[in-house]
Design a protein around this motif. Sequence first.
Motif, short mmCIF file in Angstrom:
data_model
loop_
_atom_site.label_atom_id
_atom_site.label_comp_id
_atom_site.label_asym_id
_atom_site.label_seq_id
_atom_site.Cartn_x
_atom_site.Cartn_y
_atom_site.Cartn_z
N LEU A 20 0.85 -1.20 0.00
CA LEU A 20 0.00 0.00 0.00
C LEU A 20 0.89 1.25 0.00
CD1 LEU A 20 -3.08 0.55 0.22
CD2 LEU A 20 -2.74 0.81 2.67
N PRO A 21 0.71 2.14 -0.97
CA PRO A 21 1.54 3.35 -1.03
C PRO A 21 1.39 4.21 0.23
CG PRO A 21 0.29 3.08 -3.06
CD PRO A 21 -0.23 2.07 -2.10
N LEU A 22 2.41 4.98 0.55
CA LEU A 22 2.42 5.79 1.77
C LEU A 22 1.23 6.75 1.84
CD1 LEU A 22 6.22 6.61 2.08
CD2 LEU A 22 4.87 5.14 3.57
N HIS A 23 0.85 7.37 0.73
CA HIS A 23 -0.27 8.32 0.79
C HIS A 23 -1.59 7.61 1.09
CE1 HIS A 23 -0.68 7.05 -3.43
NE2 HIS A 23 -1.93 7.51 -3.36
N LEU A 24 -1.74 6.36 0.67
CA LEU A 24 -2.95 5.61 0.99
C LEU A 24 -2.91 5.08 2.42
CD1 LEU A 24 -3.67 3.69 -2.33
CD2 LEU A 24 -4.72 5.78 -1.45
N SER A 26 -1.76 6.74 4.85
CA SER A 26 -2.20 7.92 5.60
C SER A 26 -3.72 8.03 5.60
CB SER A 26 -1.57 9.17 5.00
OG SER A 26 -2.08 10.32 5.61
N LYS A 27 -4.33 7.85 4.45
CA LYS A 27 -5.79 7.93 4.35
C LYS A 27 -6.47 6.80 5.13
CE LYS A 27 -5.99 10.34 -0.04
NZ LYS A 27 -6.64 11.54 0.39
N LEU A 28 -5.92 5.61 5.05
CA LEU A 28 -6.50 4.48 5.77
C LEU A 28 -6.33 4.66 7.28
CD1 LEU A 28 -8.00 1.86 5.51
CD2 LEU A 28 -5.83 0.67 5.21
N LEU A 29 -5.20 5.21 7.69
CA LEU A 29 -4.98 5.50 9.11
C LEU A 29 -6.02 6.49 9.62
CD1 LEU A 29 -3.31 5.32 11.71
CD2 LEU A 29 -1.86 7.14 10.80
N GLN A 30 -6.28 7.52 8.84
CA GLN A 30 -7.29 8.51 9.23
C GLN A 30 -8.66 7.84 9.35
OE1 GLN A 30 -7.71 11.73 6.46
NE2 GLN A 30 -9.00 12.91 7.83
N PHE A 31 -8.98 6.95 8.43
CA PHE A 31 -10.25 6.23 8.49
C PHE A 31 -10.33 5.36 9.74
CE2 PHE A 31 -12.56 2.28 7.60
CZ PHE A 31 -13.83 2.79 7.49
N ALA A 71 5.13 4.12 10.48
CA ALA A 71 5.19 3.56 11.83
C ALA A 71 3.87 3.76 12.57
CB ALA A 71 6.35 4.18 12.61
N ASP A 72 3.24 4.93 12.39
CA ASP A 72 1.97 5.17 13.09
C ASP A 72 0.86 4.27 12.55
OD1 ASP A 72 1.93 6.51 10.65
OD2 ASP A 72 1.05 8.34 11.45
N PHE A 73 0.90 3.96 11.27
CA PHE A 73 -0.08 3.06 10.69
C PHE A 73 0.13 1.64 11.20
CE2 PHE A 73 -1.51 0.56 6.84
CZ PHE A 73 -2.86 0.70 7.11
#
Length: 81
Positions: A20-24, A26-31, A71-73
């Motif tokens: 999964l690309p880094l920008h996705l 980030s979006k999945l983490l927010q979700f 790392a946060d994800f």
Amino acid sequence: MRIKTARQVSVLFLDEISELPLHLQSKLLQFLQNKTYIPVGGSQVQKADVRIIAATNTNLLELTRTGQFRADFLSRCWTFI
């Protein structure tokens, strides 16, 4: 992918999450944190109750060390184990 409303529980299976690309990530983490999303073509925020199942055969700790995985994800994913 279709996510059902908060009254219904859905399961999202992510195969090879390491790709999964880094920008996705980030979006999945927010979700995962907010449990909200905006549907494609929509303009209003929707709430969802989703269970995530993720799989990979790659060492995610190594990808995190090299900056290829957030790392946060990874930490958020592990809190659900």
